[in-house]
Design a protein around this motif. Structure first.
Motif, PDB file in Angstrom:
ATOM      1  N   PRO A   8      35.897 -84.108  60.570  1.00  0.00           N
ATOM      2  CA  PRO A   8      34.762 -83.211  60.683  1.00  0.00           C
ATOM      3  C   PRO A   8      33.312 -83.961  60.332  1.00  0.00           C
ATOM      4  N   PRO A   9      32.421 -83.575  60.850  1.00  0.00           N
ATOM      5  CA  PRO A   9      30.943 -84.159  60.416  1.00  0.00           C
ATOM      6  C   PRO A   9      30.293 -83.686  59.307  1.00  0.00           C
ATOM      7  N   CYS A  10      30.960 -82.871  58.358  1.00  0.00           N
ATOM      8  CA  CYS A  10      30.425 -82.198  57.089  1.00  0.00           C
ATOM      9  C   CYS A  10      30.823 -82.824  55.987  1.00  0.00           C
ATOM     10  N   PRO A  14      36.320 -77.843  53.136  1.00  0.00           N
ATOM     11  CA  PRO A  14      37.601 -77.337  52.444  1.00  0.00           C
ATOM     12  C   PRO A  14      38.973 -77.310  53.364  1.00  0.00           C
ATOM     13  N   VAL A  15      40.119 -77.401  52.692  1.00  0.00           N
ATOM     14  CA  VAL A  15      41.230 -77.263  53.409  1.00  0.00           C
ATOM     15  C   VAL A  15      41.941 -75.902  52.985  1.00  0.00           C
ATOM     16  N   LEU A  16      42.388 -75.059  53.812  1.00  0.00           N
ATOM     17  CA  LEU A  16      42.970 -73.953  53.536  1.00  0.00           C
ATOM     18  C   LEU A  16      44.444 -73.926  54.286  1.00  0.00           C
ATOM     19  N   ARG A  17      45.456 -73.695  53.493  1.00  0.00           N
ATOM     20  CA  ARG A  17      46.788 -73.855  53.738  1.00  0.00           C
ATOM     21  C   ARG A  17      47.112 -72.289  54.282  1.00  0.00           C
ATOM     22  N   TYR A  18      48.088 -72.415  55.566  1.00  0.00           N
ATOM     23  CA  TYR A  18      48.689 -71.306  56.021  1.00  0.00           C
ATOM     24  C   TYR A  18      49.910 -71.735  56.715  1.00  0.00           C
ATOM     25  N   PRO A  19      51.025 -70.805  56.834  1.00  0.00           N
ATOM     26  CA  PRO A  19      52.159 -71.293  57.179  1.00  0.00           C
ATOM     27  C   PRO A  19      52.405 -71.773  58.595  1.00  0.00           C
ATOM     28  N   ASN A  42      50.635 -79.361  65.273  1.00  0.00           N
ATOM     29  CA  ASN A  42      50.240 -77.906  64.826  1.00  0.00           C
ATOM     30  C   ASN A  42      50.349 -78.117  63.621  1.00  0.00           C
ATOM     31  N   HIS A  43      50.343 -79.072  62.597  1.00  0.00           N
ATOM     32  CA  HIS A  43      50.234 -78.991  61.137  1.00  0.00           C
ATOM     33  C   HIS A  43      49.012 -79.105  60.613  1.00  0.00           C
ATOM     34  N   ARG A  44      47.932 -79.560  61.447  1.00  0.00           N
ATOM     35  CA  ARG A  44      46.513 -79.823  60.750  1.00  0.00           C
ATOM     36  C   ARG A  44      45.438 -79.209  61.887  1.00  0.00           C
ATOM     37  N   ILE A  45      44.644 -78.605  61.495  1.00  0.00           N
ATOM     38  CA  ILE A  45      43.521 -77.990  62.700  1.00  0.00           C
ATOM     39  C   ILE A  45      42.161 -78.033  62.096  1.00  0.00           C
ATOM     40  N   GLN A  46      41.256 -78.852  62.550  1.00  0.00           N
ATOM     41  CA  GLN A  46      39.843 -78.851  61.980  1.00  0.00           C
ATOM     42  C   GLN A  46      39.074 -77.658  62.780  1.00  0.00           C
ATOM     43  N   ILE A  56      42.353 -76.285  58.411  1.00  0.00           N
ATOM     44  CA  ILE A  56      43.633 -75.640  58.196  1.00  0.00           C
ATOM     45  C   ILE A  56      44.640 -76.633  58.073  1.00  0.00           C
ATOM     46  N   GLY A  57      45.563 -76.431  56.998  1.00  0.00           N
ATOM     47  CA  GLY A  57      46.713 -77.345  56.863  1.00  0.00           C
ATOM     48  C   GLY A  57      47.860 -76.464  56.661  1.00  0.00           C
ATOM     49  N   GLU A  58      48.961 -77.111  56.945  1.00  0.00           N
ATOM     50  CA  GLU A  58      50.324 -76.476  57.357  1.00  0.00           C
ATOM     51  C   GLU A  58      51.077 -76.248  55.583  1.00  0.00           C
ATOM     52  N   GLY A  59      51.358 -75.073  55.267  1.00  0.00           N
ATOM     53  CA  GLY A  59      51.694 -74.816  53.887  1.00  0.00           C
ATOM     54  C   GLY A  59      52.202 -73.393  53.610  1.00  0.00           C
ATOM     55  N   ASP A  60      52.847 -73.430  52.779  1.00  0.00           N
ATOM     56  CA  ASP A  60      53.240 -71.853  52.266  1.00  0.00           C
ATOM     57  C   ASP A  60      52.536 -71.354  51.034  1.00  0.00           C
TER      58      ASP A  60
END
Length: 135
Positions: A8-10, A14-19, A42-46, A56-60
């Protein structure tokens, strides 16, 4: 800063984790109006939040109240009602602050906290107790 289409150009991301990042991205688009920038399987979405970026990163890992993400918006009342209708838990209703911002806070479906801020006036920081440093 060099450009790289894979990042990302910023300057702060921040990286937020979601299942399930795919479910999270769809919910965040519908509730808060964010847009997907790039999918990595599907494990990382900018995502874009207006001119800002986050990933968004994958994680519980359960979110906690020690951090929140603040996003600048154009109309806090309208944005809040849209978020509420889409299922966001509204933590604080829009209210005006002496520093020239109208803000509300919400919690997403996984528990991350978001603060949305609309500029309603250009206020000199010293008028409300702030101290200008390197403005």
């Amino acid at each position: 800063m060099r450009s790289n289409r894979s990042v990302p150009p910023c300057p702060v991301i921040p990286v937020l984790r979601y299942p399930d990042p795919g479910v999270a991205a769809a919910w965040l688009e519908a509730a808060f109006g964010f847009t997907v920038r790039l999918r990595i399987a599907n494990h990382r979405i900018q995502m874009y939040a207006s001119q800002g970026c986050f990933t968004i990163g994958e994680g519980d890992i359960a979110p906690n109240a020690s951090a929140l993400v603040q996003v600048r918006i154009e109309n806090a009342w309208e944005h809040c009602e849209h978020a509420r209708t889409a299922g966001a838990k509204i933590l604080t209703e829009p209210q005006d602050f002496p520093y020239g911002e109208r803000q509300y806070s919400a919690q997403d479906f996984f528990g991350h906290q978001w603060n949305f801020t609309e500029t309603i006036a250009d206020i000199e920081p010293e008028s409300w107790g702030g101290t200008s440093v390197n403005l």
